[in-house]
Write an enzyme that holds these catalytic residues in place. Sequence first.
Site, PDB file in Angstrom:
ATOM      1  N   VAL A  64       0.854  -1.186   0.000  1.00 11.50           N
ATOM      2  CA  VAL A  64       0.000   0.000   0.000  1.00 11.50           C
ATOM      3  C   VAL A  64       0.890   1.236   0.000  1.00 11.50           C
ATOM      4  O   VAL A  64       1.833   1.328   0.779  1.00 11.50           O
ATOM      5  CB  VAL A  64      -0.923   0.017   1.245  1.00 11.50           C
ATOM      6  CG1 VAL A  64      -1.714   1.321   1.317  1.00 11.50           C
ATOM      7  CG2 VAL A  64      -1.871  -1.173   1.230  1.00 11.50           C
ATOM      8  N   GLY A 109       4.182   4.156   3.145  1.00 12.74           N
ATOM      9  CA  GLY A 109       3.854   2.900   2.479  1.00 12.74           C
ATOM     10  C   GLY A 109       3.925   1.766   3.472  1.00 12.74           C
ATOM     11  O   GLY A 109       4.406   1.945   4.598  1.00 12.74           O
ATOM     12  N   LYS A 110       3.441   0.611   3.118  1.00 10.95           N
ATOM     13  CA  LYS A 110       3.585  -0.576   3.972  1.00 10.95           C
ATOM     14  C   LYS A 110       3.265  -1.802   3.139  1.00 10.95           C
ATOM     15  O   LYS A 110       2.541  -1.717   2.153  1.00 10.95           O
ATOM     16  CB  LYS A 110       2.619  -0.515   5.166  1.00 10.95           C
ATOM     17  CG  LYS A 110       3.070  -1.334   6.353  1.00 10.95           C
ATOM     18  CD  LYS A 110       4.130  -0.606   7.167  1.00 10.95           C
ATOM     19  CE  LYS A 110       4.669  -1.450   8.291  1.00 10.95           C
ATOM     20  NZ  LYS A 110       5.509  -0.654   9.196  1.00 10.95           N
ATOM     21  N   GLY A 111       3.815  -2.939   3.550  1.00  7.39           N
ATOM     22  CA  GLY A 111       3.528  -4.181   2.851  1.00  7.39           C
ATOM     23  C   GLY A 111       3.365  -5.312   3.834  1.00  7.39           C
ATOM     24  O   GLY A 111       3.707  -5.168   5.015  1.00  7.39           O
ATOM     25  N   ASP A 150       9.722  -5.109   9.150  1.00  6.43           N
ATOM     26  CA  ASP A 150       8.721  -4.873  10.201  1.00  6.43           C
ATOM     27  C   ASP A 150       8.605  -6.205  10.943  1.00  6.43           C
ATOM     28  O   ASP A 150       9.576  -6.975  10.957  1.00  6.43           O
ATOM     29  CB  ASP A 150       7.394  -4.403   9.563  1.00  6.43           C
ATOM     30  CG  ASP A 150       6.385  -3.951  10.616  1.00  6.43           C
ATOM     31  OD1 ASP A 150       6.575  -2.874  11.202  1.00  6.43           O
ATOM     32  OD2 ASP A 150       5.394  -4.677  10.879  1.00  6.43           O
TER      33      ASP A 150
END
Length: 420
Positions: A64, A109-111, A150
């Site tokens: 995202v 952002g992040k995944g 993360d």
Amino acid sequence: MLATAMAEKNAYEVALENFDLAADALELDDSVRAMIKYPERVLIVSVPVRMDTGQIVRFEGFRVQHNTSRGPAKGGIRYHPDVTVDEVKALATWMTWKCAVVNIPFGGGKGGVTCNPKALSMGELERLTRRYATAILPLIGPEKDIPAPDVYTTPQIMAWIMDTYSMNMGYPVPGVVTGKPISLGGSLGRNEATGRGVYYTVLASCEHLGIPAAGARAVVQGFGNAGSIAAMLLDRAGFQVLAVNDTRGAIYNAKGLDIPAVMAFKEKTGSVMGFAGSEPVRPAEMLALECEVLVPAALEGAITEENADKVRARIVAEAANGPVTPEADRILDRRGVFLIPDILCNAGGVTVSYFEWVQDENHLFWDEQDVNLKLEKVMTRAFRDVLKIQIDRKVSMRLAANIVGIGRVAEAVKIRGLYP
Ligand code: NAD
């Protein structure tokens, strides 16, 4: 299960609720809200993996990009069985505000991949990572979107992503991910950076509240990258770390745990449980221990309206993302607990990720002392910016941090304007 209150309100709903509170306080008009509230891009990918048995198993992955007005998207990748698209959207949203709070030129952002990495062999983990990296390849790149570690992702996993991306480009691109091993262009100090940033904000809070570090009591929930390093630095500064935990349980010592020894024990055995200089304590009791500083450093939803009343800490330092629900926020605020909100408290990780990216792009590397000094400067400045808003506007620290972060992003989109 940590996320008791998450059944009622998921992390993304919490992120939207906190956005609205800050947007109201900033009196943002509807057009600015429309430009910055929701993610710019949401990608859902299939990740088929050949398991060691020969069988193909399909996992689901996400990337995202929430907002890129201030720079490329930046944010970690999480491997966990509970990863959902809404969780990734929430974490990406927080990344946007977090980068703005520490004033680094990145968006959010992040995944994530919904999987249990503990049940995968190294070979399966590598194949999953390379397939996921290939699936999100169109979105990522050093000038577009830069992943990082993360929960349950490591420097090794970042190395595989960097290699997969570089193979596709035909040349090495270290700046596509941060949190890499040092030998591949990682930054000195990155592994410690999140916990170190937590530590700097805890010290600044203690100073603000007149709490001497020597002998102050701390409790740390979650003993992974963020939690263990924060515990170690607090211990080194003279705090007594009374209790820590991981998924298997919690340990306690009324005189303070020997944190370097607990770290070595966990490294050897895989858990803090059974550490000789400790006694077991129920995780719920651990959160209710009387202390100066409570550091939730595991997952979202650790402190909810069900247990917020029991917290007996003067400071809650959110090393994790979203560990305190909005209902619990109000309870802690009413009870005078000083909260260091996640987008400030754990921003040390993304700050040194930014330093790593700068070093990679410039092919010029800094020594560790340089990195730590620059980090301290960024964290203490951000703490002061947030504290000033908290005092001037007489609002909670959460709202103050969101006002700083969201205010900076709103300013950026207003100046950039919209492509007609
Ligand atoms: P990690 O994988 O290194 O560690 C996670 C830890 O949480 C492990 O010790 C695990 O045992 C513990 N844990 C998981 N579920 C738990 C439960 N139910 N009860 C108690 N403990 C539990 O992850 P990390 O990188 O340290 O991330 C922890 C938190 O910090 C996450 O919220 C993450 O988003 C946030 N964070 C991490 C970074 C970073 O750079 N690593 C940066 C910013 C924020």
